[in-house]
Enzyme design. Structure first.
Site, PDB file in Angstrom:
ATOM      1  N   LYS A 188       0.844  -1.201   0.000  1.00  0.00           N
ATOM      2  CA  LYS A 188       0.000   0.000   0.000  1.00  0.00           C
ATOM      3  C   LYS A 188       0.874   1.244   0.000  1.00  0.00           C
ATOM      4  CE  LYS A 188      -3.877  -2.264   2.240  1.00  0.00           C
ATOM      5  NZ  LYS A 188      -4.513  -2.698   3.475  1.00  0.00           N
TER       6      LYS A 188
ATOM      7  N   ASP B 298     -11.308   2.974   4.277  1.00  0.00           N
ATOM      8  CA  ASP B 298     -11.720   1.570   4.184  1.00  0.00           C
ATOM      9  C   ASP B 298     -13.249   1.454   4.164  1.00  0.00           C
ATOM     10  OD1 ASP B 298     -10.172  -0.622   3.767  1.00  0.00           O
ATOM     11  OD2 ASP B 298      -9.712  -1.017   5.883  1.00  0.00           O
TER      12      ASP B 298
ATOM     13  N   GLN C  96      -4.919  -1.445   9.648  1.00  0.00           N
ATOM     14  CA  GLN C  96      -4.832  -2.792   9.076  1.00  0.00           C
ATOM     15  C   GLN C  96      -5.447  -3.825  10.021  1.00  0.00           C
ATOM     16  OE1 GLN C  96      -3.535  -3.564   5.916  1.00  0.00           O
ATOM     17  NE2 GLN C  96      -4.280  -5.608   6.339  1.00  0.00           N
TER      18      GLN C  96
END
Ligand code: NDP
Length: 284
Positions: free
Chosen positions: A54, A121, A98
């Site tokens: 990422k 997200d 994460q």
């Protein structure tokens, strides 16, 4: 005997490269560098690889990427403090924590603490609710990527019978909401669904997001269906396979995503896109 592949292969690497190039081109016109913060708690090696990827992809697109690494012993209060400081940081447009998080941390509490405007997200209840209402929202990256793959494949969504196999917050539920918003007729299947093969056989579009290696067999697929395989499963022999038995399903489907090289590359590309959307909305 190996089944004959008749399906068109939907190339996620190609579509993801297009998305990333479009993001980089847009960033170049913004006059500022959008900022993405990725928080990694603990030392799960798979998570560390995702985070590194990422970070690299963000930098390549002109996004300023900051990775915050915290030990596996991090407390919930410590992580909440980091989230609060990123929420308040004017340089940061997108925050991604994460998952999975270590056991001592309540994942829900962390998601709820995110500024919804920076929630790239798409997991904060405000974004989930807006998506469910069909309103503009930051939407989870993987289902967003699937929508782009369906568009690339030229799959007609309006009125189509779509089956989403899996109902997780990250994939199945938002996937069903996006397909509904695109006028598909959506069924959501899960571990309590009766006659799963029969439900799948009725689908013109099948999205498998179940996390069970090669569970979806060729005789579950309607002739000419579009099959999108979100699953990423590592077998004991080291092979990476999806949730659909690829050769069997490709012998029945009109179009199918491979694993790897299908949905996987789309997730990071859509994260970059979400970061730019968040940056533009915040700085408007
Ligand atoms: P979860 O484990 O959170 O959800 C799995 C879903 O599948 C649940 O809704 C569960 O049902 C359902 N399920 C499990 N077993 C069965 C079964 N035997 N029959 C029917 N339904 C079943 O997984 P995720 O949604 O997070 O991920 C799904 C897959 O996608 C995984 O392989 C993951 O690695 C992959 N993935 C890939 C990404 C990418 O970038 N390509 C990103 C995210 C995930 P119930 O709700 O009833 O328990």
């Amino acid at each position: 005997m190996t089944a004959r592949i008749i399906a068109r292969i939907i190339d996620g690497k190609l579509v993801a490269a297009d998305v990333r190039a479009a993001v980089a081109a847009e960033v170049a016109t913004l006059g500022f560098k959008p900022g993405l913060a990725v928080v990694l708690v603990g030392d799960d090696p798979a998570s560390a690889v995702y985070v590194r990827n990422k970070d690299r992809a963000a930098s390549a697109a002109g996004i300023s990427a900051r990775t915050i690494t915290m030990p596996a012993t991090t407390t919930q209060a410590e992580l909440l403090a980091v989230v609060a400081s990123l929420n308040a940081d004017p340089e940061i447009d997108g925050i991604l924590v994460q998952m999975p998080l270590p056991k001592q941390i309540n994942t829900r509490a962390i998601i709820d603490a995110l500024d919804p405007a920076k929630d790239v997200d798409g997991l904060h209840p405000i974004n989930v609710g807006r998506l469910a209402e069909g309103l503009p929202a930051l939407t989870p990256c993987t289902p967003r990527g699937v929508m782009k793959l369906l568009a690339h494949a030229g799959t007609e969504l309006r009125g189509a019978r779509a089956l989403v196999l899996g109902r997780s917050s990250l994939v199945g539920r938002p996937m069903a909401a996006l397909l509904t918003a695109a006028d598909a007729t959506v069924t959501v299947a899960h571990s309590r669904t009766r006659d799963l093969p029969g439900e799948c056989r009725r689908a013109e579009i099948l999205i498998a997001a179940v996390g069970r290696p090669e569970m979806v067999r060729g005789d579950w697929i309607a002739e000419g269906a579009t099959v999108i395989d979100v699953g990423i499963n590592r077998l004991d022999d080291g092979r990476l396979v999806g949730d659909a038995a690829y050769a069997e399903c490709a012998a029945k489907a009109a179009a199918i995503t491979p694993v790897p090289g299908g949905v996987g590359p789309m997730t990071i590309a859509c994260l970059l896109e979400n970061t730019v959307i968040a940056a533009k909305a915040r700085r408007r």
